[in-house]
Design a protein around this motif. Structure first.
Motif, short mmCIF file in Angstrom:
data_model
loop_
_atom_site.label_atom_id
_atom_site.label_comp_id
_atom_site.label_asym_id
_atom_site.label_seq_id
_atom_site.Cartn_x
_atom_site.Cartn_y
_atom_site.Cartn_z
N CYS A 308 -1.43 -9.16 1.23
CA CYS A 308 -0.52 -8.12 0.75
C CYS A 308 0.77 -8.16 1.56
O CYS A 308 0.74 -8.14 2.79
CB CYS A 308 -1.15 -6.74 0.86
SG CYS A 308 -0.08 -5.40 0.34
N MET A 310 3.30 -6.04 0.78
CA MET A 310 4.01 -4.80 0.54
C MET A 310 4.46 -4.18 1.86
O MET A 310 5.52 -3.61 1.97
CB MET A 310 3.10 -3.80 -0.19
CG MET A 310 2.76 -4.23 -1.59
SD MET A 310 4.09 -3.92 -2.71
CE MET A 310 4.11 -2.16 -2.71
N CYS A 314 0.10 -4.91 6.56
CA CYS A 314 -0.99 -4.59 5.63
C CYS A 314 -2.09 -5.63 5.70
O CYS A 314 -1.86 -6.80 5.51
CB CYS A 314 -0.48 -4.48 4.21
SG CYS A 314 -1.74 -3.95 3.05
N VAL A 316 -4.60 -5.96 3.81
CA VAL A 316 -5.31 -6.23 2.56
C VAL A 316 -5.14 -7.67 2.12
O VAL A 316 -4.06 -8.23 2.14
CB VAL A 316 -4.83 -5.31 1.44
CG1 VAL A 316 -5.49 -5.67 0.14
CG2 VAL A 316 -5.11 -3.88 1.80
N HIS A 338 -4.95 -0.76 2.22
CA HIS A 338 -3.52 -0.84 2.45
C HIS A 338 -3.08 0.20 3.47
O HIS A 338 -3.59 1.30 3.49
CB HIS A 338 -2.77 -0.61 1.16
CG HIS A 338 -2.99 -1.69 0.16
ND1 HIS A 338 -2.26 -2.83 0.12
CD2 HIS A 338 -3.90 -1.80 -0.84
CE1 HIS A 338 -2.70 -3.60 -0.88
NE2 HIS A 338 -3.69 -2.99 -1.47
N HIS A 340 -0.14 1.29 3.46
CA HIS A 340 1.14 1.76 2.93
C HIS A 340 0.87 2.36 1.58
O HIS A 340 -0.17 2.13 0.99
CB HIS A 340 2.09 0.59 2.79
CG HIS A 340 1.49 -0.52 1.97
ND1 HIS A 340 1.58 -0.58 0.60
CD2 HIS A 340 0.71 -1.57 2.34
CE1 HIS A 340 0.94 -1.66 0.18
NE2 HIS A 340 0.39 -2.27 1.20
ZN LIG Z 1 -0.87 -3.53 1.14
#
Ligand SMILES: [Zn+2]
Length: 537
Positions: A308, A310, A314, A316, A338, A340
């Motif tokens: 991830c 994002m 993160c 993930v 996550h 976030h």
């Molecule tokens: Zn994430």
DNA sequence: CGGTTTTGACCAGCGC
DNA sequence: GCGCTGGTCAAAACCG
């Protein structure tokens, strides 16, 4: 058994989750075969009467239908996979006849007994009176019988109506899908099924692995497998991926260059690289960066590893792989939670699923109702042991969501891992029978965090549209998207870890899909099926 | 130039 | 200890 999710669903003809014998990781996931026949959806009905249908198509492997059907009081078997009428007839015959016979037989016996004792007048009178009584009783029985017949006929009619309805819906969807496919054809369509699984993290740290199976556009896995690695560098099997990979591949191939015998640069990744965020980004609503790809043992299709992006830290990650058997199915496994907020799309997905789950949990709806429901074309609740599966197909995006995370049994929300309160508790429960009568379910997407979540999604992705399914493992934010529900149909079946669960999923999916998509059968289904199985946590 | 993909290499876990 | 498998790393290259 890495993941231990292997599921074998035999029950549904439509969907069979097979584990490729030695399928590697993905094995754990299920495969959903497209061969879904529409009518089967009927199975799912929670009616007291279980209808088990056998499709010829259905996996020849096992037909446990009988077993399932046995359990219930009345079992209706359809033996004709296709014919609509046929099944009905069988039902009527079996049920009615038996009932009638019983009644008649009884009456007869009664009379005979009466006759015996006749010798005197008194006796005659008595016998006459008894006879009269018997006759009355007989009439009463007949009336009752009639009534039962009527009920039966009603049930059968309803059944047929539903079936017809499903078929019609499926056909429509298929047509639509076909059209879309034709249109999109080149674009690798996104119409695949996705199966998402969230794993309860067993493996690693805190992160909860979630798995998704995607049956979809050959998006990630397929593409990956074929285009990039397989075809070129690895020369693995040329698979039939052509289907999905088509567009990008061609472009990529041209573009790609070989370096040291390797190809570098962007080829088409299954996901389709930059441009093709098909899955990764869009699907989930999150941004993912691919950090690795590997060939799985039992699967000709490579597995892709994403992280991830994002948020900076993160944790993930997700794995995407296609089912060896059915390439249209993508299996996505999410791991971790996550750190976030999730994008709206993701949130929407989550919210939709959540809503669906809640509805299911409430248990208010009957499968039939669900089917009838405009929003939900089809809904099936799988009563597998404790877990639930809900399927909702809405025209645009039929989705089936299986939540493993939730335990129907324990209504309590399992512990929200970190952030959210995702009900993952799902402990592995067995879905022994797909047809089980009632399981409460929750939509998995909500699942979010830590636990793993596995889901099956059969979805057609609409390119950039966000809605699809995504089972994202992320936090649920306050949602935003009421409409999403409409657009996205989510059906979730909660499946616990058990293999049976898969069966349940398969059944649910098949039923739903058939209903929703119309013929999910081969070509393209737009339906999304998401399963979330979060066990741990 | 930043972000992403590709992909061989590296490492860890597991079974024999 | 060896081999296998899965997961991750990181260099190279690509794209906007
Ligand atoms: Zn994430």
């Amino acid at each position: 058994m890495d993941k231990g999710w292997g599921l074998a669903l035999d029950s549904d003809p439509h969907i069979s989750f097979n584990k490729p014998s030695s399928a590697p990781v993905l094995d754990s996931f299920f495969k959903i075969k497209k061969n879904l026949d529409v009518p089967d959806s009927v199975k799912m009905f929670p009616f007291p009467v279980t209808v088990s249908r056998r499709d010829d198509h259905a996996s020849p492997d096992k037909r446990n239908d009988d077993d399932e059907s046995k359990a219930t009081c009345v079992t209706v078997k359809k033996e004709n996979s296709y014919g609509e009428a046929a099944p009905r007839s069988s039902l009527h015959v079996n049920v009615r006849t038996t009932g009638l016979h019983l009644l008649t037989a009884n009456t007869g016996s009664d009379q005979s007994t009466v006759d015996d004792g006749v010798s005197s007048d008194v006796d005659d009178k008595r016998s006459k009176s008894e006879l009269a009584q018997l006759q009355v009783e007989l009439q009463r029985m007949n009336v009752e019988n009639q009534r039962l017949r009527d009920m039966l006929s009603q049930v059968t009619n309803n059944y047929n109506a539903l079936q017809m309805h499903l078929v019609a819906l499926m056909q429509q969807q298929q047509q639509q899908q076909q059209q879309q496919q034709q249109q999109n054809h080149g674009t690798e369509a996104n119409q695949e099924h996705e199966v998402v699984q969230v794993k309860p993290e067993e493996k690693k740290h805190e992160v909860v692995p979630r798995q998704f199976l995607d049956l979809g556009p050959s998006a990630e896995t397929d593409e990956m497998s074929h285009s990039s690695s397989d075809e070129r560098t690895r020369s693995a099997t040329p698979l039939a991926n052509m289907e999905t990979a088509s567009v990008k591949n061609s472009a990529n191939q041209e573009n790609s260059s070989f370096r040291d015998g390797k190809r570098i640069g962007r080829e088409e990744s299954p996901d389709s690289g930059s441009q093709g965020w098909n899955h990764s980004k869009i699907t989930d609503g999150c941004q993912w960066r691919k950090y690795g790809q590997k060939m799985a043992k039992g699967n000709p299709c490579p597995r892709a590893y994403y992280r991830c992006t994002m948020a900076v830290g993160c944790p993930v990650r997700k794995q995407v792989q296609r089912c060896a058997d059915d390439r249209t199915i993508l299996i996505t496994t999410y791991e971790g939670s996550h750190n976030h907020p999730l994008p709206p799309a993701a949130v929407a997905m989550a919210s939709t699923t959540t809503a669906a789950a809640s509805m299911l949990l409430s248990g208010s709806m009957s499968s039939a109702d669900g089917l009838m429901n405009p929003n939900l074309l089809a809904r099936a609740i799988l009563p597998c042991s404790s877990s639930m599966a809900t399927i909702s197909a809405s025209a645009p995006f039929p989705t089936v969501t299986l939540d493993l995370t939730h335990n129907p049994n324990s209504q309590q929300v399992l512990r929200p891992p970190t952030h959210l309160q995702v009900p993952f508790a799902g402990q592995p429960q067995n879905f022994a029978s797909v047809i089980a009568p009632q399981l409460p379910q929750v939509f998995g997407q909500a699942l979010y965090n830590q636990s793993k979540f596995s889901g099956l999604q059969l979805s057609q992705e609409m390119g950039s549209s966000q809605l699809h399914h995504q089972s994202q493992p992320q936090q649920l934010q306050p949602a935003q998207q009421p409409s999403l529900v409409d657009t996205v149909n989510a059906a979730t079946a909660a499946i616990t870890a058990d293999p049976n669960f898969t069966a349940a999923l398969a059944a649910a999916i098949s039923s739903i899909i058939s209903g929703a998509n119309g013929n999910a059968t081969t070509s393209n289904n737009n339906g999304n099926i998401t399963n979330n199985t979060s066990n741990r946590n």
